[in-house]
Design an enzyme around this catalytic site. Structure first.
Site, PDB file in Angstrom:
ATOM      1  N   HIS A 102       9.136  14.354 -19.805  1.00 35.61           N
ATOM      2  CA  HIS A 102       9.096  12.690 -19.252  1.00 35.61           C
ATOM      3  C   HIS A 102      10.759  12.624 -18.882  1.00 35.61           C
ATOM      4  O   HIS A 102      11.453  12.908 -20.444  1.00 35.61           O
ATOM      5  CB  HIS A 102       8.272  11.868 -19.934  1.00 35.61           C
ATOM      6  CG  HIS A 102       8.560  11.710 -21.408  1.00 35.61           C
ATOM      7  ND1 HIS A 102       8.712  12.198 -22.055  1.00 35.61           N
ATOM      8  CD2 HIS A 102       9.352  10.865 -21.869  1.00 35.61           C
ATOM      9  CE1 HIS A 102       8.097  11.957 -23.105  1.00 35.61           C
ATOM     10  NE2 HIS A 102       9.501  11.098 -22.778  1.00 35.61           N
ATOM     11  N   HIS A 104      13.621   9.788 -19.041  1.00 31.36           N
ATOM     12  CA  HIS A 104      13.594   8.460 -18.864  1.00 31.36           C
ATOM     13  C   HIS A 104      14.445   7.535 -17.884  1.00 31.36           C
ATOM     14  O   HIS A 104      15.398   8.120 -17.853  1.00 31.36           O
ATOM     15  CB  HIS A 104      13.995   7.437 -19.979  1.00 31.36           C
ATOM     16  CG  HIS A 104      13.136   8.216 -21.391  1.00 31.36           C
ATOM     17  ND1 HIS A 104      12.601   6.773 -22.028  1.00 31.36           N
ATOM     18  CD2 HIS A 104      12.896   9.423 -22.143  1.00 31.36           C
ATOM     19  CE1 HIS A 104      12.180   7.560 -23.158  1.00 31.36           C
ATOM     20  NE2 HIS A 104      12.233   8.843 -23.254  1.00 31.36           N
TER      21      HIS A 104
END
Ligand code: 5GP
Length: 140
Positions: A102, A104
């Site tokens: 992922h 951010h």
């Protein structure tokens, strides 16, 4: 490290646990971080399983970063921030806590320090409100 399909983001992808989603396409999902380091903190993940940058398919990564580039300035503007920081951790010793790749997107506000990474649960009403604001801004 072998991908564990019981990780929390895989469960969000399967709809097993809720998330404040702000964007979705065939390959990508973006949703609010539950422990935001700043107001409007968003996570962008590929739908295809990958633990980290080490094992992601390069085409999937290219697709993912395109979405990050598209969303980040819109999120910044939607929440009234003046900059944004990207963060992406690989491995527990680097600070990774969820083992599904992922990025951010962390909006930055003048003179406002970031809250700690995975510090404490944010105010759910406030996170929901930020998600709604962001969704309107990106036309989701
Ligand atoms: P990492 O430490 O792996 O880079 O980041 C994981 C992020 O996921 C953290 O910022 C943490 O606050 C967030 N997070 C952990 N559990 C959940 C969850 O159940 N839902 C959402 N939306 N975010 C989560």
């Amino acid at each position: 490290m072998i991908y564990d399909p019981s990780n929390i983001f895989a469960r969000i992808l399967r709809g097993e646990i809720p998330a404040h989603k702000i964007y979705e396409d065939a390959d990508t999902l973006a949703f609010m971080d539950v422990m935001p380091q700043s107001n409007g903190h968003v996570l962008v993940i590929p739908k295809a399983p990958a633990v980290s940058l080490d094992d992601v398919d390069p085409q999937a990564l290219a697709q993912l970063i395109r979405v990050v580039q598209k969303l980040a300035p819109k999120i910044r503007d939607a929440v009234g921030a003046t900059g944004y920081r990207l963060a992406q951790f690989n491995g527990a010793n680097a600070g990774q806590t969820v083992f599904h790749l992922h990025f951010h997107i962390i909006p930055m506000y003048a003179g406002v320090p970031l809250r700690p990474h995975t510090g404490k649960m944010g105010d759910q009403t406030e996170i929901k409100r930020h998600a709604e604001t962001i969704r309107v801004a990106i036309g989701a």
